[in-house]
Design an enzyme around this catalytic site. Sequence first.
Site, short mmCIF file in Angstrom:
data_model
loop_
_atom_site.label_atom_id
_atom_site.label_comp_id
_atom_site.label_asym_id
_atom_site.label_seq_id
_atom_site.Cartn_x
_atom_site.Cartn_y
_atom_site.Cartn_z
N CYS A 96 0.85 -1.32 -0.02
CA CYS A 96 -0.08 -0.01 -0.02
C CYS A 96 0.88 1.22 -0.04
CB CYS A 96 -0.98 -0.05 1.33
SG CYS A 96 0.15 0.00 2.75
N CYS A 99 3.70 1.83 2.67
CA CYS A 99 4.87 0.97 2.40
C CYS A 99 5.69 2.21 1.56
CB CYS A 99 4.75 -0.09 1.58
SG CYS A 99 3.44 -1.45 2.23
N ASP A 508 -12.39 -22.63 -21.25
CA ASP A 508 -11.68 -23.35 -20.06
C ASP A 508 -12.59 -24.21 -19.16
OD1 ASP A 508 -9.14 -24.20 -18.60
OD2 ASP A 508 -9.92 -22.57 -17.20
N ASP A 705 -9.05 -18.64 -17.35
CA ASP A 705 -8.83 -17.50 -16.08
C ASP A 705 -7.41 -18.07 -15.66
OD1 ASP A 705 -9.32 -20.05 -15.43
OD2 ASP A 705 -9.78 -19.57 -13.38
N ASP A 709 -3.89 -20.45 -19.11
CA ASP A 709 -4.88 -20.16 -20.28
C ASP A 709 -4.53 -18.81 -20.89
OD1 ASP A 709 -6.84 -22.06 -19.48
OD2 ASP A 709 -7.71 -20.67 -18.12
#
Lengths: 810, 46
Positions: A96, A99, A508, A705, A709
């Site tokens: 974030c 950091c 898929d 996904d 793939d």
Amino acid sequence: MRGNVASCDHCDLLIGPGPAIREEIGGREAVFCCPGCRSVHALLVSEGLDGFYARRRGWTPGPPSVPPLDPETFAAAAREAGADREIDLTISGIRCASCVWVIERHLGKKRGVRYARVNYTTHRGKIRWDPTQTDAGTIAGWIAELGYAPSPGETTGMEETLARQKTDLLLRLGTAAFLSSQIMMVTAGLYAGYFQGIEQQTRTLFHLVALGLATPVLFYSGYPFLRNTVAGFRNRAPGMDTLVFLGSFSAYAYSVAMIFSGGEVYFDTTAMIITLILLGRYLEVTAKGRAAETIARLFRLVPAQARRVRNGGGGTLSVVETVPVSSIREGDIVEIIPGERIPADGVVAEGESEADESLLTGEACPVDKAPGSRVFTGTVNGSGRLRFAVTGTGRDTALSRIIRAVEEAQARRSPVQSLADRVVGYFVPAVLLVSLLTLGSRLLAGHPAVPAFLASISVLVVACPCALGLATPLAVFVGSSAAQSRGILVKGADALERGAKVDAVFLDKTGTLTRGMPRLTDVVGFALPRDDVLAIAASLESPSEHALAKAIRREGSGGKIRDVTQFRAHPGMGVEGTVGGRRFLLGRRTFLQDREVAVQEEEEEIARALSEEGKTVVWLSDGKSPLGILAATDTLRPESPECVRSLIGEGYAVAMVTGDGEAVSARIAGEAGIGTVLSALTPPEKTEAVRRARSGGSVVLMVGDGINDAPALTEADVGLAMGRGTDIALESADAVLMRDDLRLVPRFLAISKQTMRVIRQNLFWAFSYNVVAIPLAVSGRLHPIASAALMAASSLVVVGNSLRLRKEAV
Amino acid sequence: MWTTILLLFLSIVLGTGAWLLFVWAVKSDQYDDVEGQKHRILEDDE
């Protein structure tokens, strides 16, 4: 324990009697080193998550250890920056903006550091320091002591090219936009002058100012178009760029001529065409840059360091040393602790655990690892400690092979010639021809040279690409925002255009047709009723975060869940615990075998039948005999059959592609109603299947996904990724389903078709304007204001027609 | 006439100033991280 040195119940650090916090928890006195540990412990216990303490095997007390850094690799990556030195670092662990803040602040306070800036998006830091006061290795150490892992940042070639391209375009665009706004002001004055009258002197002044402003727009900002126009003529393939440059250049040339002969000028047209089209290009390059960034980040998933075991595996004492991953060779033994990312491909030699391979496969359920099983770079180790023999590192891993496949597919993919480009290919030569004919015929008829020349240029000006240029992008823009409001994020303009031509859909299996996480399908009771088996199993699994445990809990939550005590998890095997005063085991067949549970032949038979259906089977036992079995499997999404039905109903060829075995694939395909199944495919074979279908003349839509793939998504004419897919799948795809709802697939295809219809109508309207205006221009009878009005009208028709898409799209 | 010229001149000078600022911003990588800035403003600078 009281009065002596104790260890904190949460973090295991040793504490003296003074500062210790003592508290009664669950009928037992617990000791903590600080209020922080106490509240975390209390939270874990109150949420029933105290299984955490049982699961942390192979864990050493204290703050997380950061592997030592090799100062020399950092020193080698640094470069001169005047009197100072400078380094680009890739910093992993940034989650974030805080950091970024803490790293910048921490470094900024150190002596010798002159400049520290961390890019939030790319996780790259640029640090400059005074070499007399500190050095690169020390700086890397300062970052590491905050808990982040710095590594010398390498940029891929593709990233650098894109970054340069982006800066270049941004400068050209910004300049064009600034100059256009100035031209607009001057032009507004000229328009007012046209209607109200204007002094000749002022008019000429305005003309000259506009000329001065438009020149850099055409030749600096428009340089890429000029370059492509020249190239286009050389290859005899005029494209959209040719039309853009020709349109703006002819308006410019005509206006220059008009300054001297006292007509109207069109410098605003010149500038606006170039500015608008540059804006579109800039947005496109930004989107491409994000894709390149994702690929680069995947490479950085590979940890920079690994723990190599010397003399490991044998009976002798083994030494574990931390070395850079680049020095790991095939055959080395590498150790991984729980929760760590695996640094190389290999085969497990020692230890048992499970690995989260969702990065590669999209499968949420962790895969069990025992001696002999393969582990893959970039996947995350579960709760056990493993030692494995390295079989591949660097570019020779499953991860980098897949990334290479995506890059290759991207490079191979020739840009599809869009409808607008094809039309322009005929239009430009035709307009040029008409223009030349106008000039030639007038000269032959004995007209003076200047008016003949002006008439021929005015043909080019009225053929200006305003409406034609807007026809496609506007329809695509409205089409994609219509798609977006229905949950489909369309990334490229051409995705909709190609989507309209799709005739084959490849789906898929794991994570796309199915949910990608196991669901409990069968519960069989031997010595106990079904419901009791389920309730005990659900109670036993309550402290566990394993995907299978979640499936059992979800199904068993209706029953009576009791507290489990003395819980122990055996990674890759099962769990045990006491429920209602009785000791139970829950796990795989081998787990029961180890505990010498007697299994009957008919019980074995039931389990075998279930596993042959591709289901994962776990046994419940009291330690003497089996009490029941539970089976779970990845199940179909409820909307999958509906999606397949409507695709087939609309005449698409539907096929399922999967890496899984034939039996499981056939069952899922049967449930979804898909006839064509391609099973047991590796990622390259998936890509190959798509390529074969394409060379057979099909236009293929691929839905997927996982990382596996990604190459196929790129290879397909249109790639569609599930919203919860892996980053690389999202970036390889042309469009993303923001909701995990397969019914969006037919919807996407319908929106594509509708968008194409509107594009065709738009092109028709844009041309109909040319059909009226060009003959008038040829005859020299087109009044400039009438011409401007016609242009505006044709653009408005195109805008209005495109906006219809928003309301009517499915 | 002179007012027109003066105003034209002024607008172009001001515009050029803005343009130079823009060129400087691009060259000094101000557009490299457009995502982080919105978070950065929330941090306290001591």
